[in-house]
Design a protein around this motif. Structure first.
Motif, PDB file in Angstrom:
ATOM      1  N   GLN A  37     127.582 128.356  88.997  1.00  0.00           N
ATOM      2  CA  GLN A  37     127.565 126.871  89.393  1.00  0.00           C
ATOM      3  C   GLN A  37     129.021 126.701  90.512  1.00  0.00           C
ATOM      4  O   GLN A  37     128.949 126.074  91.572  1.00  0.00           O
ATOM      5  N   ARG A  38     130.082 127.517  89.948  1.00  0.00           N
ATOM      6  CA  ARG A  38     131.028 127.533  90.655  1.00  0.00           C
ATOM      7  C   ARG A  38     131.053 128.079  92.022  1.00  0.00           C
ATOM      8  O   ARG A  38     131.484 127.615  93.250  1.00  0.00           O
ATOM      9  N   MET A  39     130.197 129.256  92.065  1.00  0.00           N
ATOM     10  CA  MET A  39     129.793 129.906  93.375  1.00  0.00           C
ATOM     11  C   MET A  39     129.111 128.831  94.215  1.00  0.00           C
ATOM     12  O   MET A  39     129.566 129.050  95.563  1.00  0.00           O
ATOM     13  N   LEU A  40     128.233 128.301  93.580  1.00  0.00           N
ATOM     14  CA  LEU A  40     127.196 127.512  94.572  1.00  0.00           C
ATOM     15  C   LEU A  40     128.088 126.383  95.228  1.00  0.00           C
ATOM     16  O   LEU A  40     127.911 125.668  96.370  1.00  0.00           O
ATOM     17  N   GLN A  41     129.202 125.713  94.312  1.00  0.00           N
ATOM     18  CA  GLN A  41     130.056 124.746  94.733  1.00  0.00           C
ATOM     19  C   GLN A  41     130.754 124.881  96.101  1.00  0.00           C
ATOM     20  O   GLN A  41     131.079 124.215  96.791  1.00  0.00           O
ATOM     21  N   THR A  42     131.342 126.299  96.003  1.00  0.00           N
ATOM     22  CA  THR A  42     132.019 126.700  97.168  1.00  0.00           C
ATOM     23  C   THR A  42     131.277 127.313  98.418  1.00  0.00           C
ATOM     24  O   THR A  42     131.985 127.354  99.485  1.00  0.00           O
ATOM     25  N   ALA A  43     130.203 127.463  98.164  1.00  0.00           N
ATOM     26  CA  ALA A  43     129.283 127.810  99.365  1.00  0.00           C
ATOM     27  C   ALA A  43     128.907 126.719 100.394  1.00  0.00           C
ATOM     28  O   ALA A  43     128.571 125.719  99.916  1.00  0.00           O
ATOM     29  N   GLN A  44     128.882 127.324 101.534  1.00  0.00           N
ATOM     30  CA  GLN A  44     128.391 126.193 102.723  1.00  0.00           C
ATOM     31  C   GLN A  44     126.979 126.433 102.886  1.00  0.00           C
ATOM     32  O   GLN A  44     126.248 127.629 102.731  1.00  0.00           O
ATOM     33  N   ALA A  45     126.224 125.466 103.079  1.00  0.00           N
ATOM     34  CA  ALA A  45     124.825 125.541 103.572  1.00  0.00           C
ATOM     35  C   ALA A  45     124.719 126.293 105.013  1.00  0.00           C
ATOM     36  O   ALA A  45     125.488 126.290 105.820  1.00  0.00           O
ATOM     37  N   PRO A  46     123.756 127.109 105.090  1.00  0.00           N
ATOM     38  CA  PRO A  46     123.481 127.872 106.318  1.00  0.00           C
ATOM     39  C   PRO A  46     123.435 126.883 107.613  1.00  0.00           C
ATOM     40  O   PRO A  46     122.604 125.883 107.442  1.00  0.00           O
ATOM     41  N   ALA A  47     123.627 127.050 108.763  1.00  0.00           N
ATOM     42  CA  ALA A  47     123.406 126.485 109.822  1.00  0.00           C
ATOM     43  C   ALA A  47     122.199 127.011 110.333  1.00  0.00           C
ATOM     44  O   ALA A  47     121.836 127.915 110.931  1.00  0.00           O
ATOM     45  N   VAL A  48     121.206 125.870 110.616  1.00  0.00           N
ATOM     46  CA  VAL A  48     119.707 126.212 110.977  1.00  0.00           C
ATOM     47  C   VAL A  48     119.621 125.406 112.309  1.00  0.00           C
ATOM     48  O   VAL A  48     119.831 124.303 112.438  1.00  0.00           O
ATOM     49  N   LYS A  49     119.505 126.253 113.438  1.00  0.00           N
ATOM     50  CA  LYS A  49     119.273 125.576 114.795  1.00  0.00           C
ATOM     51  C   LYS A  49     118.131 125.001 115.005  1.00  0.00           C
ATOM     52  O   LYS A  49     117.848 124.192 115.796  1.00  0.00           O
ATOM     53  N   LYS A  50     117.009 125.656 114.693  1.00  0.00           N
ATOM     54  CA  LYS A  50     115.590 125.416 114.776  1.00  0.00           C
ATOM     55  C   LYS A  50     114.923 125.594 113.728  1.00  0.00           C
ATOM     56  O   LYS A  50     115.031 126.294 112.794  1.00  0.00           O
ATOM     57  N   ALA A  51     113.532 124.892 113.533  1.00  0.00           N
ATOM     58  CA  ALA A  51     112.709 125.060 112.331  1.00  0.00           C
ATOM     59  C   ALA A  51     112.174 126.337 112.342  1.00  0.00           C
ATOM     60  O   ALA A  51     111.651 126.786 113.266  1.00  0.00           O
ATOM     61  N   PRO A  52     111.929 126.861 111.072  1.00  0.00           N
ATOM     62  CA  PRO A  52     111.457 128.281 110.859  1.00  0.00           C
ATOM     63  C   PRO A  52     110.013 127.983 111.144  1.00  0.00           C
ATOM     64  O   PRO A  52     109.429 126.816 111.058  1.00  0.00           O
ATOM     65  N   PRO A  53     109.358 128.990 111.788  1.00  0.00           N
ATOM     66  CA  PRO A  53     107.966 128.821 112.021  1.00  0.00           C
ATOM     67  C   PRO A  53     106.962 128.274 110.937  1.00  0.00           C
ATOM     68  O   PRO A  53     105.899 127.860 111.087  1.00  0.00           O
ATOM     69  N   TRP A  54     107.272 128.569 109.725  1.00  0.00           N
ATOM     70  CA  TRP A  54     106.520 128.162 108.655  1.00  0.00           C
ATOM     71  C   TRP A  54     106.610 126.578 108.551  1.00  0.00           C
ATOM     72  O   TRP A  54     105.745 125.874 107.645  1.00  0.00           O
ATOM     73  N   GLN A  55     107.617 126.155 109.034  1.00  0.00           N
ATOM     74  CA  GLN A  55     107.574 124.466 109.060  1.00  0.00           C
ATOM     75  C   GLN A  55     106.824 123.637 110.387  1.00  0.00           C
ATOM     76  O   GLN A  55     106.978 122.676 110.313  1.00  0.00           O
ATOM     77  N   LYS A  56     106.386 124.373 110.973  1.00  0.00           N
ATOM     78  CA  LYS A  56     105.609 123.750 112.266  1.00  0.00           C
ATOM     79  C   LYS A  56     104.269 123.078 111.582  1.00  0.00           C
ATOM     80  O   LYS A  56     103.714 123.549 110.623  1.00  0.00           O
ATOM     81  N   PRO A  57     103.946 122.007 112.099  1.00  0.00           N
ATOM     82  CA  PRO A  57     103.038 121.235 111.574  1.00  0.00           C
ATOM     83  C   PRO A  57     101.451 121.836 111.567  1.00  0.00           C
ATOM     84  O   PRO A  57     100.873 121.768 110.507  1.00  0.00           O
ATOM     85  N   ASP A  58     101.328 122.611 112.409  1.00  0.00           N
ATOM     86  CA  ASP A  58      99.866 123.238 112.418  1.00  0.00           C
ATOM     87  C   ASP A  58      99.794 124.260 111.327  1.00  0.00           C
ATOM     88  O   ASP A  58      98.549 124.571 110.875  1.00  0.00           O
ATOM     89  N   VAL A  59     100.981 125.018 111.156  1.00  0.00           N
ATOM     90  CA  VAL A  59     100.886 125.939 110.022  1.00  0.00           C
ATOM     91  C   VAL A  59     100.939 125.019 108.747  1.00  0.00           C
ATOM     92  O   VAL A  59     100.032 125.836 108.097  1.00  0.00           O
ATOM     93  N   LEU A  60     101.232 124.107 108.604  1.00  0.00           N
ATOM     94  CA  LEU A  60     101.516 123.368 107.252  1.00  0.00           C
ATOM     95  C   LEU A  60     100.105 122.589 106.980  1.00  0.00           C
ATOM     96  O   LEU A  60      99.408 122.709 106.215  1.00  0.00           O
ATOM     97  N   GLN A  61      99.357 122.329 108.250  1.00  0.00           N
ATOM     98  CA  GLN A  61      97.800 121.800 108.202  1.00  0.00           C
ATOM     99  C   GLN A  61      97.042 122.667 107.883  1.00  0.00           C
ATOM    100  O   GLN A  61      95.933 122.567 106.879  1.00  0.00           O
ATOM    101  N   TRP A  62      97.044 123.902 108.314  1.00  0.00           N
ATOM    102  CA  TRP A  62      96.222 125.242 108.047  1.00  0.00           C
ATOM    103  C   TRP A  62      96.401 125.545 106.470  1.00  0.00           C
ATOM    104  O   TRP A  62      95.532 125.802 105.685  1.00  0.00           O
ATOM    105  N   LEU A  63      97.738 125.552 105.962  1.00  0.00           N
ATOM    106  CA  LEU A  63      97.999 125.792 104.436  1.00  0.00           C
ATOM    107  C   LEU A  63      97.483 124.844 103.826  1.00  0.00           C
ATOM    108  O   LEU A  63      96.584 125.241 102.780  1.00  0.00           O
ATOM    109  N   ASN A  64      97.376 123.500 104.014  1.00  0.00           N
ATOM    110  CA  ASN A  64      96.860 122.362 103.396  1.00  0.00           C
ATOM    111  C   ASN A  64      95.139 122.524 103.270  1.00  0.00           C
ATOM    112  O   ASN A  64      94.553 122.304 102.290  1.00  0.00           O
TER     113      ASN A  64
END
Length: 74
Positions: A37-64
Motif C-alpha cells: 500500500q505504501r509503495m502504491l501511494q508513492t507511485a505515479q500513474a503512467p502517462a497515456v497519450k493515446k488509447a490502447p487498441p483494445w479500447q477502440k469502439p469497434d474492438v469492444l463491439q466485436w468482443l461484446n
C-alpha cells in the motif's frame, strides 16, 4: 521483515543474518500488504497519450458480440 519495515537496507539485513548471498535473504523476505500500500501511494500513474487498441469502439463491439453468439456478425 521487521528489520526491513524499520527502514533497514536489505543488504544490511543480509549481512546481519550472516547470509553469503543476497538471494538467500530474498528467500525469507515477503512483502506484506502494508508495504504494498505504501509503495502504491508513492507511485505515479503512467502517462497515456493515446488509447490502447483494445479500447477502440469497434474492438469492444466485436468482443461484446462474442459474448452473445446469437448476435455475432463478421
Amino acid at each position: 521483515m521487521h528489520l526491513l519495515r524499520a527502514g533497514n537496507d536489505v543488504n544490511m539485513v543480509s549481512y546481519w543474518l550472516g547470509h553469503a548471498d543476497i538471494n538467500t535473504t530474498h528467500i525469507y523476505v515477503e512483502i506484506d500488504m502494508e508495504m504494498k500500500q505504501r509503495m502504491l501511494q508513492t507511485a505515479q500513474a503512467p502517462a497515456v497519450k493515446k488509447a490502447p487498441p483494445w479500447q477502440k469502439p469497434d474492438v469492444l463491439q466485436w468482443l461484446n458480440a462474442l459474448a452473445n453468439p446469437l448476435n455475432y456478425v463478421q
